[in-house]
Design a protein around this motif. Structure first.
Motif, short mmCIF file in Angstrom:
data_model
loop_
_atom_site.label_atom_id
_atom_site.label_comp_id
_atom_site.label_asym_id
_atom_site.label_seq_id
_atom_site.Cartn_x
_atom_site.Cartn_y
_atom_site.Cartn_z
N VAL A 267 -2.31 39.60 -28.12
CA VAL A 267 -2.25 39.81 -27.27
C VAL A 267 -1.65 38.60 -26.00
CG1 VAL A 267 -2.68 41.84 -26.61
CG2 VAL A 267 -4.75 39.51 -26.48
N GLU A 268 -1.01 38.68 -24.52
CA GLU A 268 -1.30 37.52 -24.15
C GLU A 268 -2.34 38.09 -22.86
OE1 GLU A 268 1.27 35.56 -23.60
OE2 GLU A 268 2.35 36.53 -25.07
N ALA A 269 -2.78 36.97 -22.49
CA ALA A 269 -4.24 37.28 -21.53
C ALA A 269 -4.19 35.59 -20.66
CB ALA A 269 -5.32 37.21 -22.54
N THR A 270 -4.93 35.94 -19.59
CA THR A 270 -5.02 35.15 -18.77
C THR A 270 -6.56 34.86 -18.81
OG1 THR A 270 -3.10 35.76 -16.87
CG2 THR A 270 -4.69 34.74 -16.56
N ILE A 271 -6.87 33.62 -18.64
CA ILE A 271 -8.08 33.13 -18.32
C ILE A 271 -8.78 32.81 -16.95
CG2 ILE A 271 -10.37 31.80 -19.98
CD1 ILE A 271 -8.70 33.29 -22.22
N VAL A 272 -9.70 33.86 -16.70
CA VAL A 272 -10.00 32.37 -14.98
C VAL A 272 -11.59 32.35 -15.86
CG1 VAL A 272 -8.74 34.37 -14.25
CG2 VAL A 272 -11.25 34.86 -14.59
N ASP A 273 -12.20 31.88 -14.45
CA ASP A 273 -13.94 32.17 -14.38
C ASP A 273 -14.90 32.83 -14.25
OD1 ASP A 273 -14.43 28.86 -15.38
OD2 ASP A 273 -13.07 28.55 -13.26
N ASP A 274 -14.93 33.94 -15.01
CA ASP A 274 -15.71 34.89 -14.85
C ASP A 274 -16.86 34.40 -13.05
OD1 ASP A 274 -17.77 37.34 -14.39
OD2 ASP A 274 -18.61 36.84 -16.42
N PRO A 275 -16.71 35.23 -12.32
CA PRO A 275 -16.97 34.81 -11.20
C PRO A 275 -18.84 35.52 -11.51
CG PRO A 275 -16.19 36.81 -10.53
CD PRO A 275 -15.45 36.37 -12.26
N ALA A 276 -19.48 36.04 -12.07
CA ALA A 276 -20.58 36.10 -12.28
C ALA A 276 -21.46 35.39 -13.25
CB ALA A 276 -20.95 38.16 -12.69
N GLY A 278 -19.56 32.19 -14.78
CA GLY A 278 -18.85 30.87 -14.47
C GLY A 278 -17.95 30.58 -15.48
N MET A 279 -18.50 31.87 -16.87
CA MET A 279 -18.07 31.65 -18.32
C MET A 279 -16.79 31.89 -17.78
SD MET A 279 -20.64 29.99 -19.43
CE MET A 279 -20.34 29.83 -20.63
N PRO A 280 -15.80 31.42 -19.13
CA PRO A 280 -14.15 31.77 -18.48
C PRO A 280 -14.74 33.32 -19.52
CG PRO A 280 -14.82 30.31 -20.95
CD PRO A 280 -16.08 29.96 -20.75
N MET A 281 -13.47 33.69 -18.47
CA MET A 281 -13.22 35.34 -19.22
C MET A 281 -11.88 35.58 -19.11
SD MET A 281 -14.38 37.73 -15.85
CE MET A 281 -13.43 38.93 -15.38
N MET A 282 -11.58 36.28 -20.34
CA MET A 282 -10.21 36.84 -19.95
C MET A 282 -9.42 38.25 -20.25
SD MET A 282 -9.46 38.42 -24.22
CE MET A 282 -8.76 40.24 -24.22
N ILE A 283 -8.06 38.09 -19.33
CA ILE A 283 -7.53 39.38 -18.25
C ILE A 283 -6.56 39.50 -19.45
CG2 ILE A 283 -6.79 40.61 -15.98
CD1 ILE A 283 -8.45 38.27 -15.32
N ALA A 284 -6.90 40.81 -20.01
CA ALA A 284 -5.33 40.38 -21.46
C ALA A 284 -4.16 41.40 -20.16
CB ALA A 284 -5.95 41.85 -21.96
N ASP A 285 -2.84 41.24 -20.82
CA ASP A 285 -2.02 41.23 -20.13
C ASP A 285 -0.90 42.05 -20.78
OD1 ASP A 285 0.42 41.15 -18.26
OD2 ASP A 285 0.74 38.91 -18.13
N ARG A 286 -0.91 42.46 -20.08
CA ARG A 286 -0.26 44.41 -21.21
C ARG A 286 0.63 44.62 -20.05
NH1 ARG A 286 -1.55 46.03 -26.43
NH2 ARG A 286 0.74 46.08 -26.40
#
Lengths: 322, 344
Positions: A267-276, A278-286
Motif C-alpha cells: 500500500v502507498e502510505a505516508t509516514i509521519v511522526d506520531d504526536p503521542a 514521537g515514533m514513526p506512524m504510517m498513514i495508509a493512503d487509499r
C-alpha cells in the motif's frame, strides 16, 4: 547485536530508545536467536532463512501482511514447530534437542487461539502457568503460590482472582492470559497478536502492561502485531516479514519507511511522526477512502507539517481534478 | 490492598462442594454395593449379606445367592469406573463435551468382531467373546486414530470426532450385513448387544483385571496434560506439555478401559457421557478433580441402573445397558441445558 539483511544499520540496541536494560528479578536472562531458520509444512516453506538475534530485555514486534508467516515464526521460536532448516538457539543450545518443560521455564508463549475452560476462575487459569515446574504427582508449593500471586498483582488482576474468566471483559481476559504466561516465570515472553479483537483502549492497556513488565522485570518480549503503528510505538525493534522472508530488521525509526510499507504491505502510505510517542506512524493512503481524501485535503491546505516526505503532488493533482 | 491468600481456589466453595460430594457419594456407593448383593429375585436381608461376607465358609441358599451376586457387583463397579474414566479422557483429549467412548468406534468394533466370529467360526463361549470383542475394539480404535491423524498437522479433535463417527457408521452397517441373513446368530448376538452385568463371572473378570488397572494408571498419568490441553494445543505445547504423547496416552487408556468393559459387559452407553458432565458441574474444569469424582459417580450410576433393572420387572432382569440409556438420556439433556453448551 542484530543481523540485518537490509543495509539498515544494525545499531538497534535498546539503549537507543532510552529503555532501562534488563535489571531483572528473574535470575536467568535467556537469550533466543535463530540461524538460517526455515519452517514449512511439507514442501512449502512458510519461513525462509531468517537470522534473528533477539536482544535480551527488549521489546520486539514482528509485522507483515496476513499469511506472511509471522505466527509460524513465533511458534517456531517457542519450539512448537520443527525447523526444516536452521536452528533456534536458546542460550546457545538447539531448542529442538531440549526437554519441552525446560524450554517452557525460559520461553513463554501466548498463542492467539487459547481457550478458557468453561467456568474456570482467574486464579485457576493463572495457576496452570506453573505446569512446566511440576513433575508427575508433585504438589503445589509456596513457590508456585508466590508466582501466581505475583502474576495476578503485576497484571492488576488480584481483585478478580476468584471470578470466572467467562465473565470478564475482553481486556481483563487478555490480562488473565498474560498473567498465566507470567506465572510461568520465563525471561522471554512470546505473544501472538495479543491485541486482536480488543477495543482500542484495551489494546493500549495490554501493550502498556507488557511495556511495564519489560521495564520492571527486564522480560524480553517478542510479539506479532498486525497494527504497524502500535508496533512502532511500543517496540524497540521490528522485524518485517513478507512471504516468509525477512524484509527489514531494525528500530522503528530505521525501518518504517514509505518504501518498506509499499514493499511489505503493498500500500502507498505516508509516514509521519506520531504526536503521542514521537515514533514513526504510517498513514495508509487509499485513493477512495474518505479518510485519505480528508488527509490529502489537510496536506494541501498545509495542516500536516509532520510529514516526513513531500506529498506526492501528481497524485494530489489527480485527486483534486476528480 | 487485600491479602490474596487462597491458592487457586483451594478455599473456594466449589472445592468444598467437591469434597463433600466425594465423601457422600462414596458412602452411597458402599450402600448401593451392599444393596446390589441383597436385592434380586430372592432378596437376602442386609444382616445376612454382611454375615456371609464376613464368613466365606457360610453355606445355605442365602450364601449361594450372595456369592452369585458378588461378581455382578464387582463388574458393575469396575465397568462404572472404567467407562467414566474413558469418557473423561475422551472429553479431555478432544475438548469435546459430547465425546464418549462410543466415538472411538469401540462398541462398533467389538460388535462387528463378535458377530463375524459367531457367523464364521461359530464362537459361543463368553470367554471367547471377551477376547474377540477386545480385539475388534482395538482394531477399530486404531483405525479411528489413523484416520483422524491423516494430514500434515496430525490428530485434531475435530478430525478424531469425524473419524469416529465414520468408522462407527461403517461398522454398524457391516454388522447388520453379516447379521441379517443369519437368524441363529441374531438371537445369540442380541443378548450381548444390549449390555449387561448378568453374565459376570470371576473366571471372566479376573484375567482382565490387570487391564483395568493399567488403563486407570495411564489415565491418571494423562490428567495434568489434559488440563494443559484444555486451553488449546498451542498453549499446552508452550507450557511444555507433549501434546501428541498425552493424546496418545489418553487414547490408549480409553481404548483399554472401554474395550475391556465392552468385552465383559457388552456395550453400555451414556455412562461415559453423563458422568464426567455431572462431575464437571460440581468441581469445575480441573480434570484431576473431574476424574476423581467420576471414579465414584460411574459405579453409582451403573449399580443403581442395574438395581432398578432388577427391581422393576422382578423376577426377570432389564439389562443395565437399557436402564443407563433410560436414565442417562434425560439426565444428559438436563445437564446440557444447564451448562448452556457453547461448543457443539
Amino acid at each position: 547485536m542484530m543481523k540485518t539483511q537490509d543495509s539498515k544499520g544494525p545499531d538497534s540496541t535498546p539503549a537507543a530508545t532510552g529503555r532501562p536494560g534488563p535489571t531483572s528479578s528473574i535470575t536467568r536472562d535467556p537469550h533466543l536467536e535463530t540461524t538460517g531458520l526455515s519452517v514449512g509444512y511439507g514442501e512449502h516453506l512458510v519461513i525462509n532463512n531468517i537470522d534473528l538475534d533477539i536482544p535480551v530485555g527488549t521489546i520486539g514486534a514482528i509485522i507483515g501482511p496476513n499469511g506472511c508467516g509471522k505466527s509460524t515464526f513465533l511458534r517456531a521460536l517457542a519450539r512448537l514447530l520443527k525447523p526444516v532448516n536452521g536452528t533456534v538457539l536458546l542460550n546457545g543450545a538447539d531448542i529442538a534437542s531440549m526437554p519441552t518443560k525446560r524450554v517452557a521455564t525460559q520461553v513463554g508463549l501466548l498463542p492467539q487461539s487459547s481457550i478458557a475452560p468453561e467456568g474456570i476462575t482467574v486464579s485457576d487459569l493463572v495457576s496452570r502457568g506453573r505446569y512446566p515446574y511440576h513433575r508427575f504427582g508433585s504438589a503445589w508449593n509456596a513457590e508456585d503460590q508466590t508466582a501466581v500471586d505475583h502474576a495476578l498483582r503485576a497484571t492488576g488482576m488480584e481483585g478478580f482472582a476468584d471470578r470466572p474468566v467467562d465473565e470478564l471483559s475482553g481486556g481483563q481476559r487478555q490480562r488473565a492470559w498474560i498473567a498465566l504466561t507470567l506465572a510461568q516465570q520465563t525471561g522471554i515472553v512470546l505473544l501472538d497478536e495479543p491485541t486482536t479483537f480488543l477495543d482500542v483502549s484495551y489494546q493500549l492497556e495490554v501493550l502498556d502492561l507488557l511495556s511495564d513488565l519489560n521495564a520492571t522485570e527486564g522480560t524480553t518480549i517478542v510479539m506479532v502485531l498486525h497494527d504497524v503503528n502500535l508496533a512502532a510505538r511500543y517496540a524497540d525493534w521490528m522485524l518485517a516479514l513478507c512471504d516468509g522472508h525477512q524484509e527489514a530488521l531494525g528500530t522503528p525509526d530505521e525501518i518504517l519507511t514509505e518504501e518498506l510499507v509499499h514493499r511489505v504491505f503493498g500500500v502507498e502510505a505516508t509516514i509521519v511522526d506520531d504526536p503521542a510517542s514521537g515514533m514513526p506512524m504510517m498513514i495508509a493512503d487509499r485513493r477512495h477512502s474518505l479518510r485519505a481524501r480528508r488527509a490529502l485535503h489537510e496536506t494541501t491546505v498545509g495542516g500536516n507539517s509532520g510529514a516526513r516526505t513531500a506529498p506526492k503532488t501528481e497524485r494530489d493533482a489527480h485527486h483534486e481534478h476528480k | 490492598m487485600h491479602a490474596h491468600t487462597s491458592r487457586s481456589g483451594t478455599k473456594n466453595p466449589r472445592t468444598r462442594l467437591g469434597v463433600i460430594c466425594f465423601v457422600v457419594s462414596l458412602v452411597l456407593l458402599v450402600v448401593l454395593a451392599l444393596c446390589s448383593i441383597a436385592i434380586g429375585s430372592r432378596p437376602v436381608p442386609l444382616s445376612e449379606v454382611i454375615a456371609v461376607l464376613g464368613d466365606p465358609g457360610a453355606s445355605g441358599v442365602a450364601a449361594e445367592a450372595v456369592r452369585l451376586r458378588i461378581p455382578r457387583m464387582v463388574l458393575g463397579v469396575l465397568a462404572g469406573m472404567a467407562l467414566a474414566s474413558a469418557g473423561t479422557l475422551m472429553q479431555g483429549m478432544t475438548r469435546n463435551p459430547l465425546a464418549d467412548p462410543s466415538i472411538l468406534g469401540l462398541n462398533g468394533g467389538a460388535a462387528f468382531a463378535i458377530v463375524l466370529s459367531m457367523a464364521t467360526v461359530g464362537l459361543s463361549a463368553p470367554i471367547q467373546y471377551v477376547w474377540v470383542g477386545m480385539l475388534g475394539s482395538c482394531i477399530a480404535a486404531l483405525g479411528v486414530w489413523a484416520l483422524g491423524s491423516l494430514g500434515a498437522k496430525g490428530p485434531s479433535p475435530l478430525k478424531m470426532t469425524l473419524a469416529g463417527a465414520v468408522v462407527a457408521a461403517m461398522l454398524s452397517s457391516l454388522t447388520s450385513a453379516v447379521l441379517l441373513p443369519r437368524i441363529d446368530v441374531i438371537s445369540s448376538f442380541r443378548f450381548w448387544q444390549v449390555g449387561g452385568l448378568s453374565g459376570a463371572r470371576f473366571s471372566l473378570i479376573v484375567p482382565l483385571l490387570p487391564l483395568f488397572v493399567i488403563g486407570e494408571v495411564m489415565a491418571v498419568w494423562c490428567l495434568p496434560g489434559l488440563n494443559a490441553l484444555a486451553m488449546g494445543d498451542d498453549l499446552a505445547r508452550g507450557l511444555g506439555s507433549r501434546v501428541r504423547l498425552v493424546r496418545m496416552g489418553a487414547w490408549g487408556a480409553s481404548v483399554i478401559l472401554s474395550a475391556t468393559t465392552t468385552a465383559l459387559a457388552g456395550p453400555i452407553g451414556f455412562v461415559g457421557l453423563v458422568v464426567p458432565h455431572a462431575a464437571r458441574l460440581i468441581v469445575g474444569s480441573n480434570y484431576k478433580r473431574i476424574f476423581t469424582l467420576s471414579l465414584v459417580f460411574g459405579p453409582i450410576l451403573l449399580l443403581a441402573s442395574d438395581l432398578i433393572g432388577r427391581v422393576l420387572t422382578r423376577p426377570t432382569d432389564v439389562e443395565v445397558g437399557i436402564v443407563t440409556a433410560l436414565i442417562g438420556a434425560p439426565c444428559f439433556i438436563v445437564l446440557a441445558r444447564r451448562r448452556n453448551l457453547q461448543q457443539i
